[in-house]
Scaffold this active site. Structure first.
Site, mmCIF file in Angstrom:
data_model
loop_
_atom_site.group_PDB
_atom_site.id
_atom_site.type_symbol
_atom_site.label_atom_id
_atom_site.label_comp_id
_atom_site.label_asym_id
_atom_site.label_seq_id
_atom_site.Cartn_x
_atom_site.Cartn_y
_atom_site.Cartn_z
ATOM 1 C CG ASN A 150 -0.362 -0.028 2.500
ATOM 2 O OD1 ASN A 150 0.704 -0.615 2.686
ATOM 3 N ND2 ASN A 150 -0.983 0.624 3.457
ATOM 4 N N GLY A 226 2.035 -6.026 7.112
ATOM 5 C CA GLY A 226 1.114 -6.623 6.152
ATOM 6 C C GLY A 226 -0.134 -7.094 6.852
ATOM 7 C CB SER A 227 -2.815 -9.333 5.773
ATOM 8 O OG SER A 227 -2.100 -10.517 5.510
ATOM 9 C CB THR A 228 -4.161 -9.937 10.925
ATOM 10 O OG1 THR A 228 -4.188 -8.535 11.262
ATOM 11 C CG2 THR A 228 -4.212 -10.752 12.196
ATOM 12 C CB THR A 230 0.889 -12.411 5.879
ATOM 13 O OG1 THR A 230 0.029 -12.529 4.755
ATOM 14 C CG2 THR A 230 2.297 -12.743 5.468
ATOM 15 C CD GLU A 248 3.950 -2.027 13.504
ATOM 16 O OE1 GLU A 248 2.772 -1.624 13.592
ATOM 17 O OE2 GLU A 248 4.770 -1.919 14.432
ATOM 18 C CB CYS A 282 -2.426 0.090 8.107
ATOM 19 S SG CYS A 282 -1.051 1.214 8.390
ATOM 20 C CD GLU A 461 7.632 -1.062 11.908
ATOM 21 O OE1 GLU A 461 6.916 -0.263 11.282
ATOM 22 O OE2 GLU A 461 8.195 -2.028 11.372
HETATM 23 P P1 NAD Z 1 0.151 -9.352 2.856
HETATM 24 O O1 NAD Z 1 0.149 -9.901 4.245
HETATM 25 O O2 NAD Z 1 -0.568 -10.083 1.814
HETATM 26 O O3 NAD Z 1 1.653 -9.199 2.324
HETATM 27 C C1 NAD Z 1 2.621 -8.457 3.022
HETATM 28 C C2 NAD Z 1 3.986 -9.017 2.689
HETATM 29 O O4 NAD Z 1 4.093 -10.329 3.218
HETATM 30 C C3 NAD Z 1 4.237 -9.138 1.180
HETATM 31 O O5 NAD Z 1 5.572 -8.801 0.899
HETATM 32 C C4 NAD Z 1 3.982 -10.603 0.934
HETATM 33 O O6 NAD Z 1 4.626 -11.115 -0.200
HETATM 34 C C5 NAD Z 1 4.527 -11.219 2.200
HETATM 35 N N1 NAD Z 1 4.030 -12.571 2.489
HETATM 36 C C6 NAD Z 1 2.886 -13.156 2.056
HETATM 37 N N2 NAD Z 1 2.816 -14.425 2.509
HETATM 38 C C7 NAD Z 1 3.920 -14.647 3.248
HETATM 39 C C8 NAD Z 1 4.397 -15.753 3.985
HETATM 40 N N3 NAD Z 1 3.745 -16.906 4.049
HETATM 41 N N4 NAD Z 1 5.570 -15.620 4.657
HETATM 42 C C9 NAD Z 1 6.253 -14.463 4.624
HETATM 43 N N5 NAD Z 1 5.852 -13.383 3.919
HETATM 44 C C10 NAD Z 1 4.693 -13.464 3.250
HETATM 45 O O7 NAD Z 1 -0.364 -7.849 3.010
HETATM 46 P P2 NAD Z 1 -0.658 -6.838 1.822
HETATM 47 O O8 NAD Z 1 -1.931 -7.278 1.178
HETATM 48 O O9 NAD Z 1 0.562 -6.646 1.014
HETATM 49 O O10 NAD Z 1 -0.892 -5.474 2.613
HETATM 50 C C11 NAD Z 1 -2.121 -5.067 3.132
HETATM 51 C C12 NAD Z 1 -2.197 -5.365 4.608
HETATM 52 O O11 NAD Z 1 -1.123 -4.720 5.275
HETATM 53 C C13 NAD Z 1 -3.461 -4.837 5.258
HETATM 54 O O12 NAD Z 1 -3.947 -5.809 6.151
HETATM 55 C C14 NAD Z 1 -2.978 -3.616 6.030
HETATM 56 O O13 NAD Z 1 -3.736 -3.274 7.155
HETATM 57 C C15 NAD Z 1 -1.621 -4.052 6.436
HETATM 58 N N6 NAD Z 1 -0.780 -2.899 6.743
HETATM 59 C C16 NAD Z 1 -0.465 -2.656 8.053
HETATM 60 C C17 NAD Z 1 0.316 -1.561 8.392
HETATM 61 C C18 NAD Z 1 0.698 -1.272 9.820
HETATM 62 O O14 NAD Z 1 1.566 -0.439 10.017
HETATM 63 N N7 NAD Z 1 0.099 -1.924 10.796
HETATM 64 C C19 NAD Z 1 0.766 -0.705 7.374
HETATM 65 C C20 NAD Z 1 0.409 -0.984 6.055
HETATM 66 C C21 NAD Z 1 -0.349 -2.093 5.749
#
Ligand code: NAD
Length: 480
Positions: A150, A226-228, A230, A248, A282, A461
């Site tokens: 994002n 990333g997502s919860t 993952t 995060e 997020c 962070e």
């Molecule tokens: P995602 O979890 O699909 O992917 C995030 C990263 O993890 C990517 O690089 C992906 O390739 C990697 N990944 C996927 N599967 C994996 C695995 N099995 N092992 C290790 N790495 C793996 O998330 P997304 O769709 O890219 O991003 C959107 C999500 O991120 C939303 O849920 C959003 O809320 C969250 N987000 C959180 C914050 C925060 O600061 N809390 C900031 C931005 C986005």
């Protein structure tokens, strides 16, 4: 077609398998680049390069490391237009957002941690007249950074800058959905003279590259955004190896608007917190709770302003709303709009695919959407949609809205709008949330702890928290 390359040991390389992933442009739906479909051998190579580079990098004086980070920041700044354009094309976000938010903030991440590391210090404890304790903090070694799509460069640099500043070597995995600015960064790092292996960027899929990083025995920490789902998977794999973890994750943030707020400020900021980056931040606040006396007025004004948002080609200067990042995500968001209707929600504006003519006619655009008539407990108001969809909910009492605000499994950020100082303090302290903004949103000071509670995160962070995360403390006790 443009090819993104891995950055390993200072070299720009394809995946060792020679396989590639297609990379579409969200605004057109057409493939425009190829991304290395890397796997375990590429991660292995990156970890070996990082391990080789570590002793010299850790021994480099902090001021010299800081100087290199500033050089990288300067090199990005000198190519601001190229970086911003690449980020816009890769993500579908308006160029105006990439050039005023994403890239400037990425530069600042390097500058901030270049400064921070020269000011960092550790603790000393005098134990009566018996002993003196002091804490040594040493870099961890090779650390892994995994980032989402994002805010691609912004969130990648938010991790790698502190990790590098404090003396670690990094293996990072940018999102395969948005790899382009990370690739530009690798070119910049080469030119800036970052020693080979200090930073390595391995492109590819999460279940291949990310999973290989999470289980690699020589990666001692993983910083993930990333997502919860993952995050849970990374924790499952990494925890038995006793890796340090910073996670995060997702959010479903409440935006609580009391009747005594500054109406204009609350309205203008709610527009941003609902639809900035097409709602794909997020920190966005898609649950908008408005106190009853203000509800109808606020709703009408919000609907009017939302209708006025221009959805269009991200590269056009007048565009407010660009495309969603991928077809999969676009379908997910439209699916949630259907769900909102099934759950009894009324669509006040938006609610469907947005048609953008010309080169963007096949792009993944969604009309900015407001719904009402849904209670706080329904799925639409509990699950993360992560798109331009916000839900309006009236409330009467402070206690009631506090319970609703706290009712999701998430707890990343919250906004509260009131002129009542006591209520602001009271409410902020009772919210289950890592971050609370009062009468503002997304106002960031990079020194403050950033992160979530419950399913939104583990760890913090920013500022000293990031530098502490990327170091190992050792207490030394000297008997006096
Ligand atoms: P995602 O979890 O699909 O992917 C995030 C990263 O993890 C990517 O690089 C992906 O390739 C990697 N990944 C996927 N599967 C994996 C695995 N099995 N092992 C290790 N790495 C793996 O998330 P997304 O769709 O890219 O991003 C959107 C999500 O991120 C939303 O849920 C959003 O809320 C969250 N987000 C959180 C914050 C925060 O600061 N809390 C900031 C931005 C986005």
């Amino acid at each position: 077609m443009e090819k993104v390359l891995n950055y390993i040991g200072g070299e720009l390389l394809p995946a060792s398998s020679g396989a590639w992933l297609d990379k579409p442009e969200p605004a057109t739906g057409k493939n425009y680049a190829l991304v290395p479909d890397s796997d375990e051998p590429d991660v292995q190579r990156a970890v070996e390069a990082a391990s080789r580079a570590f002793p010299a990098w850790a021994a480099t004086p902090a001021t010299d490391r800081a100087r290199l980070l500033r050089r990288i920041a300067e090199a990005i700044r000198s190519r601001m237009d190229a970086f911003a354009r690449a980020e816009s094309i890769d993500t579908g976000k308006p160029l105006s957002v990439a050039s005023t938010v994403d890239i400037p903030r990425s530069i600042l991440n390097f500058e901030f941690f270049a400064d921070a590391v020269t000011q960092f210090s550790s603790e000393a404890h005098q134990t009566d007249n018996v002993a003196l304790n002091y804490t040594l903090r040493t870099p961890l070694g090779v650390v892994g950074c995994i980032s989402p799509w994002n805010l691609p460069l912004y969130l990648l640099t938010w991790k790698i800058a502190p990790a590098l500043a404090i003396g670690n070597c990094v293996v990072a995995k940018p999102s395969e959905v948005t790899p382009m600015t990370a690739y530009l960064l690798s070119q910049v790092c080469r030119e800036a003279g970052l020693p080979p292996g200090v930073l390595n960027l391995v492109h590819g899929l999460g279940p291949k590259v990310g999973a290989a990083m999470s289980r690699h025995p020589d990666i001692s920490a993983i910083s993930f955004t990333g997502s919860t789902r993952t995050g849970a998977e990374i924790a499952r794999v990494a925890a038995p190896a006793f890796k340090k973890l910073s996670l995060e994750m997702g959010g479903k943030n409440p935006n609580v608007i009391f009747a005594d707020c500054d109406f204009d400020e609350a309205l203008a900021t709610t527009m941003r917190s609902s639809f900035a980056n097409q709602g794909q931040i997020c920190l966005c606040g898609p649950r908008i709770f408005v106190q009853r006396p203000l509800y109808e007025r606020f709703k009408e004004a919000l609907v009017t302003r939302t209708r006025a948002l221009k959805v269009g080609d991200p590269l056009e200067p007048g565009t407010d709303q660009g495309a969603l990042v991928s077809q999969q995500h676009f379908e997910k968001v439209l699916g949630y709009i259907d769900l909102a209707k099934q759950e009894g929600g009324r669509v006040l504006t938006g609610g469907k695919r947005a048609s953008v003519p010309g080169r963007c006619r096949d792009g993944w655009f969604v009309e900015p959407t407001l719904v009402e008539g849904l209670d706080s407990a329904c799925r639409t108001n509990q699950e993360e949609i992560f798109g331009p969809v916000a839900s309006l909910i009236p409330f009467d009492q402070e206690e009631e809205v506090l319970a609703w605000a706290n009712s999701t499994k998430y707890g990343l950020a919250a906004s509260v709008w009131t002129r009542d100082l006591q209520r602001a303090h009271r409410f902020a302290s009772r919210l289950h949330s890592g971050i609370v903004w009062v009468n503002t949103w997304m106002l960031r000071d990079l020194r403050t702890p950033f992160g979530g509670v419950k399913d939104s995160g583990v760890g913090r962070e920013g500022g000293w928290d990031a530098l502490r995360f990327f170091t190992e403390p050792k207490n030394v006790c000297i008997k006096l």
